[in-house]
Design a protein around this motif. Structure first.
Motif, PDB file in Angstrom:
ATOM      1  N   ILE A 168       0.813  -0.956  -0.019  1.00 32.42           N
ATOM      2  CA  ILE A 168       0.081   0.039  -0.182  1.00 32.42           C
ATOM      3  C   ILE A 168       1.142   1.294  -0.011  1.00 32.42           C
ATOM      4  CG2 ILE A 168      -1.606   1.391   1.329  1.00 32.42           C
ATOM      5  CD1 ILE A 168      -2.907  -1.267   2.533  1.00 32.42           C
ATOM      6  N   SER A 169       0.813   2.102  -0.837  1.00 40.36           N
ATOM      7  CA  SER A 169       1.434   3.475  -0.869  1.00 40.36           C
ATOM      8  C   SER A 169       0.531   4.607  -0.828  1.00 40.36           C
ATOM      9  CB  SER A 169       2.192   3.497  -2.189  1.00 40.36           C
ATOM     10  OG  SER A 169       3.184   2.497  -2.258  1.00 40.36           O
ATOM     11  N   LEU A 170       0.709   5.576  -0.102  1.00 41.24           N
ATOM     12  CA  LEU A 170       0.053   6.827   0.128  1.00 41.24           C
ATOM     13  C   LEU A 170       0.804   7.889  -0.108  1.00 41.24           C
ATOM     14  CD1 LEU A 170      -2.275   5.956   3.137  1.00 41.24           C
ATOM     15  CD2 LEU A 170      -3.044   6.835   0.768  1.00 41.24           C
ATOM     16  N   GLU A 171       0.494   8.628  -1.027  1.00 39.51           N
ATOM     17  CA  GLU A 171       1.472   9.826  -1.509  1.00 39.51           C
ATOM     18  C   GLU A 171       0.530  11.057  -1.859  1.00 39.51           C
ATOM     19  OE1 GLU A 171       5.177  11.256  -4.186  1.00 39.51           O
ATOM     20  OE2 GLU A 171       4.731   9.039  -3.812  1.00 39.51           O
ATOM     21  N   GLY A 172       0.458  12.190  -1.425  1.00 43.47           N
ATOM     22  CA  GLY A 172      -0.420  12.921  -1.543  1.00 43.47           C
ATOM     23  C   GLY A 172      -1.881  12.659  -1.811  1.00 43.47           C
ATOM     24  N   THR A 173      -2.510  12.670  -2.988  1.00 46.09           N
ATOM     25  CA  THR A 173      -3.781  12.411  -3.253  1.00 46.09           C
ATOM     26  C   THR A 173      -3.875  11.165  -4.022  1.00 46.09           C
ATOM     27  OG1 THR A 173      -3.963  13.740  -5.362  1.00 46.09           O
ATOM     28  CG2 THR A 173      -4.710  14.723  -3.325  1.00 46.09           C
ATOM     29  N   TRP A 174      -2.745  10.307  -4.143  1.00 41.67           N
ATOM     30  CA  TRP A 174      -2.618   9.029  -4.629  1.00 41.67           C
ATOM     31  C   TRP A 174      -2.655   7.882  -3.815  1.00 41.67           C
ATOM     32  CZ3 TRP A 174      -3.627   8.331  -9.782  1.00 41.67           C
ATOM     33  CH2 TRP A 174      -3.361   9.557 -10.520  1.00 41.67           C
ATOM     34  N   LEU A 175      -3.494   6.854  -3.813  1.00 41.29           N
ATOM     35  CA  LEU A 175      -3.642   5.549  -3.168  1.00 41.29           C
ATOM     36  C   LEU A 175      -3.490   4.652  -4.206  1.00 41.29           C
ATOM     37  CD1 LEU A 175      -4.062   3.415  -1.119  1.00 41.29           C
ATOM     38  CD2 LEU A 175      -6.487   3.770  -1.250  1.00 41.29           C
ATOM     39  N   ILE A 176      -2.166   3.703  -4.109  1.00 45.27           N
ATOM     40  CA  ILE A 176      -2.022   2.754  -4.819  1.00 45.27           C
ATOM     41  C   ILE A 176      -1.745   1.374  -3.898  1.00 45.27           C
ATOM     42  CG2 ILE A 176      -0.336   1.689  -6.225  1.00 45.27           C
ATOM     43  CD1 ILE A 176       0.459   4.091  -7.251  1.00 45.27           C
ATOM     44  N   VAL A 177      -2.697   0.442  -4.279  1.00 43.99           N
ATOM     45  CA  VAL A 177      -2.740  -0.828  -3.600  1.00 43.99           C
ATOM     46  C   VAL A 177      -2.486  -1.975  -4.866  1.00 43.99           C
ATOM     47  CG1 VAL A 177      -4.017  -2.513  -2.292  1.00 43.99           C
ATOM     48  CG2 VAL A 177      -4.621  -0.248  -1.924  1.00 43.99           C
ATOM     49  N   GLN A 178      -1.089  -2.513  -4.419  1.00 44.77           N
ATOM     50  CA  GLN A 178      -0.644  -3.413  -5.362  1.00 44.77           C
ATOM     51  C   GLN A 178      -0.307  -4.926  -4.908  1.00 44.77           C
ATOM     52  OE1 GLN A 178       3.739  -3.252  -7.212  1.00 44.77           O
ATOM     53  NE2 GLN A 178       2.525  -1.744  -7.938  1.00 44.77           N
ATOM     54  N   ILE A 179      -0.300  -5.847  -5.685  1.00 46.83           N
ATOM     55  CA  ILE A 179       0.021  -7.232  -5.639  1.00 46.83           C
ATOM     56  C   ILE A 179       1.013  -7.475  -6.706  1.00 46.83           C
ATOM     57  CG2 ILE A 179      -1.503  -8.119  -3.788  1.00 46.83           C
ATOM     58  CD1 ILE A 179      -2.833  -9.709  -6.156  1.00 46.83           C
ATOM     59  N   PRO A 180       2.273  -8.178  -6.403  1.00 45.15           N
ATOM     60  CA  PRO A 180       3.298  -8.454  -7.548  1.00 45.15           C
ATOM     61  C   PRO A 180       3.065  -9.540  -8.333  1.00 45.15           C
ATOM     62  CG  PRO A 180       4.188  -9.138  -5.434  1.00 45.15           C
ATOM     63  CD  PRO A 180       2.780  -8.510  -5.098  1.00 45.15           C
ATOM     64  N   ARG A 181       1.683  -9.641  -8.716  1.00 44.11           N
ATOM     65  CA  ARG A 181       1.337 -10.923  -9.737  1.00 44.11           C
ATOM     66  C   ARG A 181       0.013 -10.534 -10.287  1.00 44.11           C
ATOM     67  NH1 ARG A 181       1.977 -12.820  -4.781  1.00 44.11           N
ATOM     68  NH2 ARG A 181       3.652 -14.153  -5.346  1.00 44.11           N
ATOM     69  N   VAL A 182      -0.356 -11.401 -11.310  1.00 42.74           N
ATOM     70  CA  VAL A 182      -1.837 -11.209 -11.806  1.00 42.74           C
ATOM     71  C   VAL A 182      -2.668 -12.090 -10.960  1.00 42.74           C
ATOM     72  CG1 VAL A 182      -2.981 -12.079 -13.847  1.00 42.74           C
ATOM     73  CG2 VAL A 182      -0.706 -10.941 -14.240  1.00 42.74           C
ATOM     74  N   VAL A 183      -3.799 -11.205 -10.793  1.00 41.35           N
ATOM     75  CA  VAL A 183      -4.609 -11.951  -9.919  1.00 41.35           C
ATOM     76  C   VAL A 183      -5.720 -12.926 -10.997  1.00 41.35           C
ATOM     77  CG1 VAL A 183      -7.062 -11.628  -8.935  1.00 41.35           C
ATOM     78  CG2 VAL A 183      -5.043  -9.976  -8.506  1.00 41.35           C
ATOM     79  N   LYS A 184      -5.748 -14.350 -10.327  1.00 41.85           N
ATOM     80  CA  LYS A 184      -6.421 -15.112 -11.338  1.00 41.85           C
ATOM     81  C   LYS A 184      -7.781 -15.660 -11.133  1.00 41.85           C
ATOM     82  CE  LYS A 184      -1.655 -16.822 -12.622  1.00 41.85           C
ATOM     83  NZ  LYS A 184      -0.600 -17.832 -12.751  1.00 41.85           N
ATOM     84  N   THR A 185      -8.073 -15.138  -9.818  1.00 45.65           N
ATOM     85  CA  THR A 185      -9.445 -15.922  -9.345  1.00 45.65           C
ATOM     86  C   THR A 185     -10.294 -14.740  -8.912  1.00 45.65           C
ATOM     87  OG1 THR A 185      -8.682 -16.164  -7.002  1.00 45.65           O
ATOM     88  CG2 THR A 185      -8.247 -18.049  -8.358  1.00 45.65           C
ATOM     89  N   GLU A 186     -11.623 -14.840  -8.917  1.00 43.80           N
ATOM     90  CA  GLU A 186     -12.466 -13.878  -8.442  1.00 43.80           C
ATOM     91  C   GLU A 186     -12.364 -13.382  -7.068  1.00 43.80           C
ATOM     92  OE1 GLU A 186     -17.438 -12.919  -8.744  1.00 43.80           O
ATOM     93  OE2 GLU A 186     -16.486 -14.746  -9.407  1.00 43.80           O
ATOM     94  N   LYS A 187     -12.064 -14.581  -6.290  1.00 41.63           N
ATOM     95  CA  LYS A 187     -12.106 -14.598  -4.441  1.00 41.63           C
ATOM     96  C   LYS A 187     -10.943 -13.484  -4.352  1.00 41.63           C
ATOM     97  CE  LYS A 187     -10.906 -17.087  -0.556  1.00 41.63           C
ATOM     98  NZ  LYS A 187     -10.669 -18.094   0.222  1.00 41.63           N
ATOM     99  N   ARG A 188      -9.581 -13.825  -5.202  1.00 40.20           N
ATOM    100  CA  ARG A 188      -8.508 -12.758  -5.063  1.00 40.20           C
ATOM    101  C   ARG A 188      -8.864 -11.305  -5.147  1.00 40.20           C
ATOM    102  NH1 ARG A 188      -6.296 -15.031  -1.087  1.00 40.20           N
ATOM    103  NH2 ARG A 188      -4.471 -16.367  -1.291  1.00 40.20           N
ATOM    104  N   PHE A 189      -9.524 -11.330  -6.462  1.00 44.75           N
ATOM    105  CA  PHE A 189     -10.021  -9.852  -6.884  1.00 44.75           C
ATOM    106  C   PHE A 189     -10.583  -9.183  -6.003  1.00 44.75           C
ATOM    107  CE2 PHE A 189      -9.552  -8.417 -11.446  1.00 44.75           C
ATOM    108  CZ  PHE A 189      -9.248  -7.279 -11.108  1.00 44.75           C
ATOM    109  N   ASP A 190     -11.478 -10.029  -5.301  1.00 50.51           N
ATOM    110  CA  ASP A 190     -12.439  -9.250  -4.301  1.00 50.51           C
ATOM    111  C   ASP A 190     -11.651  -9.019  -2.940  1.00 50.51           C
ATOM    112  OD1 ASP A 190     -14.828  -9.892  -5.892  1.00 50.51           O
ATOM    113  OD2 ASP A 190     -15.589 -11.609  -4.935  1.00 50.51           O
ATOM    114  N   GLN A 191     -10.895  -9.926  -2.626  1.00 50.61           N
ATOM    115  CA  GLN A 191      -9.981  -9.512  -1.664  1.00 50.61           C
ATOM    116  C   GLN A 191      -9.224  -8.412  -1.621  1.00 50.61           C
ATOM    117  OE1 GLN A 191      -8.171 -13.597  -1.152  1.00 50.61           O
ATOM    118  NE2 GLN A 191      -9.002 -13.526   1.022  1.00 50.61           N
TER     119      GLN A 191
END
Length: 206
Positions: A168-191
């Motif tokens: 999670i990165s917060l900088e100014g008005t930007w919020l970025i939430v990232q995981i270092p891989r492609v999400v492959k399931t709907e459950k992971r996308f929801d999480q």
């Protein structure tokens, strides 16, 4: 006669070798292309499922689809790109906030590198939660902001995704939430989206 037969067999072998070589190369390239198309199609399909649930849209190109929607009137853009020789795989949620956060903040999964850094004197914010402090590293110049932001609910959301190494990165008005891989399931996308929404909700509560 035997000499002629051997010569014929050698000619056949010399002819077949380059043909087989080209055939193997062609099949390999075709397999890579088919696999890549399948991966991009899977990414787009998952985004389309989320778009239906969130009243959003999927824009962009086939190779770089963009999931766009609003959360509490804030614009959200999600990208997901497979890894290659020249870039790392990642799925990233970008949110533009109404006002800047008090201080920049980063939350990331602990790693060998971060533990070595702390051993050499690098500091981070401790929340007095044994499990969370063991698994995650918080970097910010405002410890009070971090303690207020990362409440019990947000800690649990991060711990649920710890195997995916969220950042999670917060900088100014930007919020970025990232995981270092492609999400492959709907459950992971929801999480991943639930984690993002929890951060947004907490920022708006402060």
């Amino acid at each position: 006669m035997m000499i002629l037969l051997r010569s014929f067999e050698m000619d056949i072998t010399e002819f077949l070798f380059p043909v087989l070589y080209v055939l193997v190369i062609t099949i390999t390239i075709a397999s890579v292309i088919v696999l890549s198309l399948w991966r991009y199609r899977t990414i787009r399909r998952l985004m389309e499922q989320q778009a239906l649930k969130l009243n959003g849209t999927v824009a962009g190109t086939f190779l770089l689809p963009l999931l766009k929607f609003s959360y509490h009137a804030l614009p959200v853009v999600v990208t997901s790109v497979p890894g290659s020789k020249y870039r790392h795989a990642k799925t990233e949620v970008n949110v533009t906030l109404f006002k800047p956060v008090p201080k920049n903040l980063t939350i990331q999964k602990e790693s060998v590198g971060t533990r070595l850094g702390k051993a050499l004197g690098a500091s981070d914010v401790q929340l007095d939660s044994d499990e969370f402090d063991k698994e995650f590293l918080i970097k910010t110049d405002d410890e009070m902001f971090a303690r207020n932001l990362v409440n019990f609910t947000l800690q649990n959301k991060l711990l649920e995704l710890k195997q995916e190494k969220p950042r999670i990165s917060l900088e100014g008005t930007w919020l970025i939430v990232q995981i270092p891989r492609v999400v492959k399931t709907e459950k992971r996308f929801d999480q991943l989206l639930a984690l993002t929404f929890t951060v947004v909700d907490r920022i708006q509560e402060l």
